[in-house]
Write a protein that holds these residues in place. Structure first.
Motif, PDB file in Angstrom:
ATOM      1  N   TRP A 127       0.826  -1.214   0.000  1.00 31.20           N
ATOM      2  CA  TRP A 127       0.000   0.000   0.000  1.00 31.20           C
ATOM      3  C   TRP A 127       0.856   1.259   0.000  1.00 31.20           C
ATOM      4  O   TRP A 127       0.620   2.191  -0.779  1.00 31.20           O
ATOM      5  CB  TRP A 127      -0.926  -0.049   1.217  1.00 31.20           C
ATOM      6  CG  TRP A 127      -1.750   1.172   1.442  1.00 31.20           C
ATOM      7  CD1 TRP A 127      -2.834   1.582   0.723  1.00 31.20           C
ATOM      8  CD2 TRP A 127      -1.570   2.133   2.485  1.00 31.20           C
ATOM      9  NE1 TRP A 127      -3.346   2.743   1.256  1.00 31.20           N
ATOM     10  CE2 TRP A 127      -2.590   3.102   2.340  1.00 31.20           C
ATOM     11  CE3 TRP A 127      -0.668   2.266   3.537  1.00 31.20           C
ATOM     12  CZ2 TRP A 127      -2.710   4.191   3.203  1.00 31.20           C
ATOM     13  CZ3 TRP A 127      -0.781   3.340   4.402  1.00 31.20           C
ATOM     14  CH2 TRP A 127      -1.794   4.289   4.224  1.00 31.20           C
ATOM     15  N   ASP A 152       2.473   1.717  -3.306  1.00 27.77           N
ATOM     16  CA  ASP A 152       1.513   1.761  -4.421  1.00 27.77           C
ATOM     17  C   ASP A 152       1.790   0.636  -5.419  1.00 27.77           C
ATOM     18  O   ASP A 152       1.701   0.823  -6.640  1.00 27.77           O
ATOM     19  CB  ASP A 152       1.556   3.119  -5.130  1.00 27.77           C
ATOM     20  CG  ASP A 152       0.312   3.339  -6.008  1.00 27.77           C
ATOM     21  OD1 ASP A 152      -0.752   2.796  -5.660  1.00 27.77           O
ATOM     22  OD2 ASP A 152       0.421   4.044  -7.017  1.00 27.77           O
ATOM     23  N   ALA A 173       1.577   6.470   0.988  1.00 27.35           N
ATOM     24  CA  ALA A 173       0.213   6.576   0.480  1.00 27.35           C
ATOM     25  C   ALA A 173      -0.483   7.779   1.099  1.00 27.35           C
ATOM     26  O   ALA A 173      -0.488   7.942   2.322  1.00 27.35           O
ATOM     27  CB  ALA A 173      -0.551   5.292   0.796  1.00 27.35           C
ATOM     28  N   HIS A 174      -1.056   8.634   0.264  1.00 24.73           N
ATOM     29  CA  HIS A 174      -1.779   9.835   0.696  1.00 24.73           C
ATOM     30  C   HIS A 174      -0.895  10.797   1.486  1.00 24.73           C
ATOM     31  O   HIS A 174      -1.393  11.629   2.248  1.00 24.73           O
ATOM     32  CB  HIS A 174      -3.014   9.457   1.528  1.00 24.73           C
ATOM     33  CG  HIS A 174      -3.888   8.436   0.863  1.00 24.73           C
ATOM     34  ND1 HIS A 174      -4.700   8.744  -0.205  1.00 24.73           N
ATOM     35  CD2 HIS A 174      -4.062   7.109   1.105  1.00 24.73           C
ATOM     36  CE1 HIS A 174      -5.348   7.645  -0.589  1.00 24.73           C
ATOM     37  NE2 HIS A 174      -4.971   6.643   0.176  1.00 24.73           N
ATOM     38  N   GLY A 175       0.430  10.661   1.346  1.00 23.01           N
ATOM     39  CA  GLY A 175       1.352  11.585   2.008  1.00 23.01           C
ATOM     40  C   GLY A 175       1.284  11.540   3.513  1.00 23.01           C
ATOM     41  O   GLY A 175       1.344  12.582   4.179  1.00 23.01           O
ATOM     42  N   ILE A 176       1.192  10.327   4.102  1.00 25.45           N
ATOM     43  CA  ILE A 176       0.997  10.228   5.559  1.00 25.45           C
ATOM     44  C   ILE A 176       2.288  10.433   6.341  1.00 25.45           C
ATOM     45  O   ILE A 176       2.245  10.612   7.560  1.00 25.45           O
ATOM     46  CB  ILE A 176       0.350   8.892   5.953  1.00 25.45           C
ATOM     47  CG1 ILE A 176       1.248   7.709   5.555  1.00 25.45           C
ATOM     48  CG2 ILE A 176      -1.026   8.753   5.333  1.00 25.45           C
ATOM     49  CD1 ILE A 176       0.767   6.377   6.100  1.00 25.45           C
ATOM     50  N   PRO A 215       1.233   9.751  10.791  1.00 20.75           N
ATOM     51  CA  PRO A 215      -0.128  10.279  10.677  1.00 20.75           C
ATOM     52  C   PRO A 215      -0.883  10.419  11.987  1.00 20.75           C
ATOM     53  O   PRO A 215      -1.979  10.965  12.000  1.00 20.75           O
ATOM     54  CB  PRO A 215      -0.807   9.234   9.788  1.00 20.75           C
ATOM     55  CG  PRO A 215      -0.078   7.966  10.098  1.00 20.75           C
ATOM     56  CD  PRO A 215       1.342   8.358  10.329  1.00 20.75           C
ATOM     57  N   TRP A 230      -6.914   7.340   8.612  1.00 26.54           N
ATOM     58  CA  TRP A 230      -5.785   7.972   7.933  1.00 26.54           C
ATOM     59  C   TRP A 230      -5.149   7.052   6.878  1.00 26.54           C
ATOM     60  O   TRP A 230      -4.145   7.425   6.253  1.00 26.54           O
ATOM     61  CB  TRP A 230      -4.711   8.401   8.936  1.00 26.54           C
ATOM     62  CG  TRP A 230      -4.346   7.369   9.970  1.00 26.54           C
ATOM     63  CD1 TRP A 230      -4.872   7.225  11.221  1.00 26.54           C
ATOM     64  CD2 TRP A 230      -3.369   6.320   9.822  1.00 26.54           C
ATOM     65  NE1 TRP A 230      -4.290   6.161  11.869  1.00 26.54           N
ATOM     66  CE2 TRP A 230      -3.364   5.588  11.040  1.00 26.54           C
ATOM     67  CE3 TRP A 230      -2.509   5.932   8.801  1.00 26.54           C
ATOM     68  CZ2 TRP A 230      -2.529   4.494  11.249  1.00 26.54           C
ATOM     69  CZ3 TRP A 230      -1.682   4.839   8.999  1.00 26.54           C
ATOM     70  CH2 TRP A 230      -1.701   4.138  10.210  1.00 26.54           C
ATOM     71  N   PRO A 283      -6.845   5.238   4.037  1.00 21.44           N
ATOM     72  CA  PRO A 283      -7.840   4.746   3.076  1.00 21.44           C
ATOM     73  C   PRO A 283      -7.195   3.904   1.982  1.00 21.44           C
ATOM     74  O   PRO A 283      -6.111   4.226   1.495  1.00 21.44           O
ATOM     75  CB  PRO A 283      -8.438   6.037   2.492  1.00 21.44           C
ATOM     76  CG  PRO A 283      -7.412   7.092   2.733  1.00 21.44           C
ATOM     77  CD  PRO A 283      -6.736   6.712   4.019  1.00 21.44           C
TER      78      PRO A 283
END
Length: 689
Positions: free
Chosen positions: A399, A402, A561-564, A575, A669, A671
């Motif tokens: 995850w 990616d 992922a999602h810039g955590i 996060p 945080w 998804p």
């Protein structure tokens, strides 16, 4: 909520001390004697009380349901308050646990060191003058001096707590509290008969090893040691049935020099190796030394027996662990001691010579360790319920990087291990339903779970031979070379690799080792070729090299992922308000990066930082899940990616379903992260896991 800072001073001497006993044993020993307590109520001036007055104060003057208890090493003082005074605070605030997070687990985190490092005054030393003194031995003046010393400890602990509390998020403080309660409010009971049997079995195994090389004491059948080589040695060895306590003399096997003389008596000159510290020659008697492996395979049966006896006698983990667990079980419910934040990645670690973590089925599948798991039981009328984060680290890695094909496979519930094995072997693999595919499926599992963190061929080959990640020992042969279509020529033609294989401790011949290692390397290369988002040129490993540079430069870099995650000077923030420290991180002239871990400089590189980040992320997730579970059922143990609870019989099935659902739930945080879980119910830990 009120804050009560407390510190107990108690009797200790040369034999009765925390340096020689576990915390649980020390607190439950008949010699346990309170001398005084120092108390600090909120931010008022500290005061001290003698035991009787302290007991009255704890019982009548404190509203424990609305009071947080501040201690340095809350396992100790908090356990005494519960076990000795039936007092349980609303929240444990432990400055030792907090310090491991804030300053790092390898920094000196004693109260003395923390006072200096954080500038809150100095810890006194009067306790050193109290050694061997019972309460009745103190004069009035000595008690006053001891009380002043203890009050200073309480003041310093309170001051540290005030510095630390704003630095940690509330959920981390709650997690510390749950970890402390695993010790101070124990629920497991021990199967004393099974533990006693484990100790006796281990003794008998060692006695038999010694019997085979004629090294039993004379009282056990006349098997003596050659007096010319080995003078009589007195000792307190474990008793055997025949000599009723005279025991076995293990010194000739355990002593390096005497064991060397034994080998010489058989015509074998023992090999040496350079000392890792001084470089001076020392005997190559470690189990992993190639020389010891050769002794275990020696054509002379007597030499083989000597080597087997040496390895068996020097291996004390089962005997000592079983003895500690037995003693603990005999004294009462079994407290679980975990050092909160004991690992760099913020995971807990074992402690107090009672490592509950490496007892997990994921860490040790030896039959002897299974006995320990079987001996940890739920109290009458209760069950142990476990929920395990299934393939957690592999899912998180895919995850974060990616790696969509892998993320989708996990999300769809596909057999990722069989699919990876199918790619490796070039044919469909079904590890679950086809018996012949079991080992190929295990090879696929090992690849998915370990190759994403930079495992090299040497370590991988060694682990495969020992049995990696719960798999049986796996040795690749020429048959595997043919089936996998591995070109071994490049490996065989690399002198450095051949030299490493030649030095590898193994019972296999050199040619067999070369084949095994060449195939191991090919499997790693195929993993890396397939999962480019993880370990390709533009993959996560290289991204982590950039993160290392960003930490060195003090530059913000957002990743994951999602810039955590984001970097700053010498650290990575996550996060949930938690972070990873890399103090003093820098690159040397060769471009190799390292940081100061509190004791020494430690290397860090892209694939290792990847592992750090994944383990830290997994820890954040399981910690959040643990807190959610603890709102409903009693959490008794936290072995990394597993939550272990004790619940009434009638609630066990409902608790299991609840726990499984909680551990499948993705944090807000994260998804898109596909999580899964598995678990079980049992009367003992082995049955439940």
């Amino acid at each position: 909520m009120d804050l009560l800072t407390a510190d107990m001073e108690c009797f200790y001497d040369n034999d009765y001390s925390l340096s020689k006993m576990t915390t649980e044993h020390y607190l439950r020993d008949p010699r346990m004697e309170e001398i005084l307590w120092s108390i600090k109520w909120n931010d008022t001036k500290s005061f001290w009380l003698l035991p009787d007055r302290a007991a009255h104060f704890f019982k009548h003057d404190v509203d424990w349901a609305n009071t947080a208890l501040i201690c340095h090493h809350s396992h100790f003082d908090g356990a005494r308050l519960n076990w000795g005074h039936d007092c349980r605070p609303a929240l444990h605030i432990d400055t030792l646990s907090m310090a491991r997070i804030i300053d790092g687990p390898k920094a000196g985190n004693s109260l003395h060191d923390l006072c200096i490092r954080h500038g809150v005054g100095a810890k006194g030393d009067y306790v050193t003058f109290a050694k061997g003194k019972h309460l009745a031995d103190f004069t009035k003046e000595e008690l006053a001096a001891y009380g002043a010393y203890s009050c200073n400890d309480a003041d310093r602990t309170y001051d540290l707590a005030q510095k630390f509390l704003p630095l940690l998020p509330m959920h981390e403080l709650q997690l510390i509290d749950k970890t402390i309660r695993m010790f101070t409010e124990p629920v497991f009971v021990g199967d004393t008969e099974k533990l006693r049997g484990a100790v006796i079995t281990e003794w008998e195994r060692k006695i038999e090893l010694l019997r085979r090389v004629n090294l039993l004491c004379s009282a056990c059948g006349g098997f003596g040691v050659n007096p010319d080589l080995f003078p009589p040695i007195e000792g307190n060895s474990p008793p055997c049935k025949k000599c009723e306590g005279l025991g076995v003399d293990k010194k000739p096997i355990g002593s390096n020099e005497q064991f060397a003389n034994l080998l010489r008596a058989f015509g074998v000159e023992p090999e040496t190796k350079p000392s890792p510290t001084s470089g001076a020659p020392i005997y190559a008697f470690a189990r992993t030394d190639a020389a010891m492996q050769e002794l275990l395979e020696h054509p002379d049966e007597g030499v083989r027996f000597l080597a087997e006896a040496r390895v068996g006698i020097k291996s004390n983990i089962i005997e000592t662990r079983a003895q500690r667990f037995l003693g603990c079980a005999q004294r009462g419910p079994m407290p679980v001691y975990l050092a909160h934040g004991g690992a760099h990645t913020r995971r807990p670690s074992g402690g107090d010579s009672m490592n509950w973590l490496n007892m997990s089925k994921h860490n040790d599948k030896r039959p002897e360790m299974t006995v320990l798991r079987q001996s940890v039981m739920a109290p009458p009328g209760h069950k142990i319920v476990t929920a395990d984060s299934k393939q957690g680290e592999a899912r998180i890695l895919a995850w974060l990087a990616d790696q969509r094909d892998l993320v989708d496979a996990f999300a769809q519930g596909r057999d990722v291990y069989s699919e990876h094995a199918s790619t490796i072997y070039g044919r469909p693999i079904d590890r679950v339903n086809v018996k012949e595919d079991y080992i190929p499926g295990q090879v696929g599992k090992i690849g998915i779970l370990s190759y994403g963190f930079g495992a090299g061929w040497y370590k991988s080959a060694t682990e495969l031979l020992k049995g990696a990640l719960g798999a049986p020992p796996i040795q690749f042969t020429q048959k595997d070379v043919d089936a996998l279509q591995v070109d071994t020529s490049r490996f065989y033609n690399n002198p450095k690799k051949v030299q490493l294989v030649d030095q590898m401790p193994s019972r296999l011949g050199l040619n067999d080792r070369l084949i095994h290692c060449a195939v191991s390397e090919a499997l790693i290369q195929r993993y890396r070729a397939k999962y480019q988002k993880i370990c390709g040129k533009e993959g996560f490993w290289n991204l982590m090299e950039s993160a290392i540079n960003a930490m060195i430069e003090g530059r913000e870099m957002v990743f994951g992922a999602h810039g955590i995650f984001r970097t700053s000077k010498e650290r990575i923030d996550g996060p949930t308000g938690m972070w990873l420290d890399y103090r003093g991180i820098q690159r040397d002239n060769n471009g190799e990066a390292s940081y100061f871990d509190g004791r020494q400089r430690t290397k860090i590189y892209g694939s290792l930082l990847t592992e750090n980040i994944v383990q830290h992320t997994h820890r954040l997730i399981v910690a959040e899940q643990l807190l959610a579970v603890s709102e409903v059922v009693k959490v008794a143990l936290w072995p990394y990616d597993e939550v272990v609870c004790v619940v009434p019989d009638e609630a066990a099935e409902m608790a299991l379903q609840f726990m499984l659902q909680v551990m499948k739930k993705t944090p807000s945080w994260a998804p898109g992260l596909p999580l899964d879980s598995e678990g079980g119910i049992g009367d003992n830990y082995a049955e439940a896991s």
